[in-house]
Design an enzyme around this catalytic site. Structure first.
Site, mmCIF file in Angstrom:
data_model
loop_
_atom_site.group_PDB
_atom_site.id
_atom_site.type_symbol
_atom_site.label_atom_id
_atom_site.label_comp_id
_atom_site.label_asym_id
_atom_site.label_seq_id
_atom_site.Cartn_x
_atom_site.Cartn_y
_atom_site.Cartn_z
ATOM 1 C CE LYS A 57 -4.265 -1.665 2.170
ATOM 2 N NZ LYS A 57 -5.254 -1.423 3.224
ATOM 3 C CG ASP B 147 -8.390 1.030 3.435
ATOM 4 O OD1 ASP B 147 -9.208 0.172 3.048
ATOM 5 O OD2 ASP B 147 -7.165 0.871 3.386
#
Ligand code: ATR
Length: 325
Positions: free
Chosen positions: A78, A114
């Site tokens: 990420k 997210d």
């Protein structure tokens, strides 16, 4: 046709679009199940496959080479993936993590769903979060997504973390305050810090609360334990309570009260000890699956432009989880 048991009849053709997951490991991921179910259900001519890769640079090359339309990014890539992209949206830059890549005619754009994944279900449960006192436990990647999302919504943020340095840094970046982890519970069995650090972090908490050092650390004349009772929303972003440690909670139940909304990002088990305690105290609760589904739904919308049915996503995931047990 039941969407819960989709037929194996995806009409793959020369014009089928490919979407992928890049990570390591990926074998446990629910992404392929959920995205392919949605493609099938909504009649989108696309497939989604998981790739366990070692080298994210080569993964990026494959996006360009094969014309992959969009990619979900998971552990451990990420942060690593960011330097290889053409553009990164503001929120993903602040969080320091990209979980979604969109291929816009060869131009690779990174973003982070997210954040929306955590904020949307909380807003559904707690109403507007603007001006609310929000306690975020943890200072890792998930905590950063939640904290920057909350900052954008205008919430009053407190970060609680086992390692003070990380917690203080995130508190400063989000205009919030820091409290040491040891204040949140009376069960020292899961406070994994040494005695010396414990006494140090008490000092930091007092400093954080009293100082007006220009770092946006709030000047509240409240003792930490009193402060804890003031939270409107409490979110656990750590792995505490996850199987097999299902009896662990990061928060002593005496801090929970009926006007609080409590969210846990752990979804294995779905009802963690924290959520059981919160229910018992009369709190509104949001389980970890809600965040997982909302971030996946936001990703699907970025991929296809279509808002997917979240209740269906939840049913499919719950069915799969039940099968695995
Ligand atoms: P993620 O990206 O999923 O958020 P992470 O970056 O590893 O994962 O962050 C995990 C968070 O959970 C951290 O805030 C970590 O605390 P430290 O900063 O002190 O490492 C917290 N955490 C993990 N296990 C914990 C435990 N047993 N007790 C308290 N906090 C814990």
């Amino acid at each position: 046709m039941s969407v819960l048991a989709p037929k194996n009849d995806l009409s793959i053709s020369a014009t089928t679009n490919l979407y992928c997951l890049f990570g390591k490991p990926v074998s446990h991921s629910m992404g392929p199940l959920v995205h392919n179910m949605l493609f099938n259900h909504l009649g989108v001519n696309s497939v989604y496959l998981a790739f366990e890769i070692d080298d994210i640079k080569k993964g990026i090359e494959s996006i360009r080479t094969l014309g992959i339309k969009g990619v979900s990014v998971t552990i451990p890539f990420k942060a690593q993936i960011m330097e290889h992209l053409d553009k990164i949206d503001d929120m993903a830059s602040k969080i320091g993590a990209v979980n979604t890549v969109i291929n816009q005619n060869g131009h690779l754009w990174g973003c982070n769903t997210d954040c929306a994944g955590a904020i949307e279900p909380l807003k559904e449960a707690a109403g507007a979060v603007t001006g609310k006192n929000v306690c975020i436990i943890g200072a890792g990647g998930a905590a950063r997504a939640v904290a920057f999302g909350m900052k954008k919504e205008g919430a009053d943020i407190t970060i609680v973390n086992r390692t003070p340095e990380k917690g203080i840094q995130l508190a400063r970046q989000t205009g919030g305050q820091f409290l040491p982890y040891s204040f949140l519970n009376t069960d020292n069995s899961f406070v994994d810090i040494g005695d010396s650090l414990k006494s140090n972090d008490s000092v930091m908490a007092e400093d954080s609360l009293k100082s007006g050092d220009g770092d946006n650390v709030h000047k509240k004349n409240l003792l930490p334990k009193e402060l804890l009772h003031n939270f409107d929303i409490l979110i656990n972003t750590t792995s505490l309570g996850m199987t097999p440690n299902v009896d662990k909670s990061p928060v002593d139940s005496s801090f929970l009260h009926e006007n609080m909304t409590v969210m846990d990002i752990v979804y294995n088990p779905l009802k963690t000890q924290l959520l059981k305690d919160a229910e018992h105290a009369g709190c509104q609760t949001v389980d970890g699956l809600a965040m997982f589904i909302h971030q996946g739904a936001a990703q699907f919308e970025l991929f296809t432009g279509v808002k997917p049915p979240r209740q269906l996503m939840r049913e499919v995931i719950l069915k799969k989880m039940a099968e695995k047990q």
